[in-house]
Write an enzyme that holds these catalytic residues in place. Sequence first.
Site, mmCIF file in Angstrom:
data_model
loop_
_atom_site.group_PDB
_atom_site.id
_atom_site.type_symbol
_atom_site.label_atom_id
_atom_site.label_comp_id
_atom_site.label_asym_id
_atom_site.label_seq_id
_atom_site.Cartn_x
_atom_site.Cartn_y
_atom_site.Cartn_z
ATOM 1 N N ASP A 190 0.876 -1.110 -0.076
ATOM 2 C CA ASP A 190 -0.023 0.128 -0.053
ATOM 3 C C ASP A 190 1.106 1.320 -0.015
ATOM 4 O O ASP A 190 1.437 1.520 0.828
ATOM 5 C CB ASP A 190 -0.856 -0.063 1.281
ATOM 6 C CG ASP A 190 -1.888 0.768 1.194
ATOM 7 O OD1 ASP A 190 -2.344 1.518 0.296
ATOM 8 O OD2 ASP A 190 -2.834 0.833 2.156
ATOM 9 N N ASP A 201 -10.111 4.889 -0.721
ATOM 10 C CA ASP A 201 -10.883 3.644 0.112
ATOM 11 C C ASP A 201 -12.471 3.877 -0.026
ATOM 12 O O ASP A 201 -13.181 4.853 0.128
ATOM 13 C CB ASP A 201 -10.483 3.992 1.498
ATOM 14 C CG ASP A 201 -8.945 3.613 1.895
ATOM 15 O OD1 ASP A 201 -8.187 3.298 0.843
ATOM 16 O OD2 ASP A 201 -8.701 3.503 3.210
HETATM 17 C C1 GLA Z 1 -5.295 2.493 3.041
HETATM 18 C C2 GLA Z 1 -5.891 1.238 2.133
HETATM 19 C C3 GLA Z 1 -7.012 0.604 2.915
HETATM 20 C C4 GLA Z 1 -6.197 0.047 4.232
HETATM 21 C C5 GLA Z 1 -5.596 0.973 5.204
HETATM 22 C C6 GLA Z 1 -4.750 0.579 6.174
HETATM 23 O O1 GLA Z 1 -6.198 3.506 3.456
HETATM 24 O O2 GLA Z 1 -6.251 1.861 1.007
HETATM 25 O O3 GLA Z 1 -7.356 -0.556 2.209
HETATM 26 O O4 GLA Z 1 -5.265 -1.132 3.906
HETATM 27 O O5 GLA Z 1 -4.683 1.685 4.281
HETATM 28 O O6 GLA Z 1 -3.994 1.628 7.014
#
Ligand code: GLA
Length: 404
Positions: free
Chosen positions: A173, A230
Amino acid sequence: MSIRTTGHGRRQSQLLVAFVLVVAACLTLTSCGSSGSGAAQLAETPPMGWNSWNHFGCSVTEADVKAAADAIVSVGLLADGYDYVDVDDCWQAPTRDRDGRLAADPTRFPHGMAALAAFVHSKGLRFGIYAAPGAETCAERYQGYPGQLGSLGHERQDAQTFASWGVDYLKYDWCGADRDGVGHEAAFAIMRAALDATGRPIVLSIHDKPEQPVPAWRRWVSQLSRTTPDIQDSWSSVISIVRSTLTVRDAASPGHWNDPDMLEIGNGGMTLDEERSHLALWAQLSAPLLIGCDLTTVSPQSLSILTGRRVIRVDQDRLGAPPAVLASSKHELVLLKPLSDGSSALTITNVSSRGATITVPVPSPRLGDTVTTQDLWTGVRGRAHGHLTVRLSAHATAIYRISH
Ligand code: GLA
């Protein structure tokens, strides 16, 4: 390739070497990223499973993950194809061990990740974990989770640690890693190379910045690529993610899928019609189906949506073809996805917040032919001539298989 010049010459040359290795490996393949390499044979259909983040966030525990694994088996989700159990961010202890290895949070994961992976494997499931290419994970950077546990400078070691634990899937990520002086393609390529070097087949799911056109290197390094910020547990989030992902739909094909994020079905923020639309539209996008709710308390109605086999089959269709957009307005969205047996999946979504009657032309090989329809929610078959009319409540989606 853009590697920011920060004066860390050694680090930059490591990244460059990793990138060149991946590109060189790719160039020896007949079709980069779609067949041939160990990495590319992974995820020939979109991965399905469960991920801890949408429901449990940073409070996830070993017990939650084990309960999810148990439930996947006991309620029959494994039989439907849900076979990954992925622990997202916040599994880590706040510091690396004295050899620089990542370790599990001792309170929430008292038996460690190798034991948890073994438990998951013992259920016939596969195990996924989370990491980030910069200095910090997203929870550290944005939510105050303790530590600096990104893989920057530890990529090879972390890949080896994950492989030794039995990890089958890595979510990697971005989390603002440009601030740490790394370039996007180089950072992801170095982890791809590190995973390949372990000899264990590990799906790499990346979350990079949304970009158009989608950079070609993403296909060489990863099986999944996030398309949007997200997801939230709301209809407005679901429909806006669908519309954004449709703009990059041609970037997906077998072995490299667009990832519009994990499912919110069962988390309580949407009506059942909205939850059905969520699954049907993810299926049209050939998206990974990663359940994001607590499977020990999910309602029977949401569970029956998640186990909609005929809809799942559309998601998992081996052709992996992008849908055509037949109509798109603030009132409706109509998608048609070609399937491997020559039929097509047609979705008609009532985007408006009132009930509506929607009529769409039904595609047929010759103008005026009668086609066979199957409602993929109910299984009911019918015939259509020229067009199809459906009555849909607010935010509902009709999904049909159309064959000739
Ligand atoms: C980002 C990702 C989420 C999750 C969070 C965890 O926001 O897009 O899907 O994995 O990090 O901290």
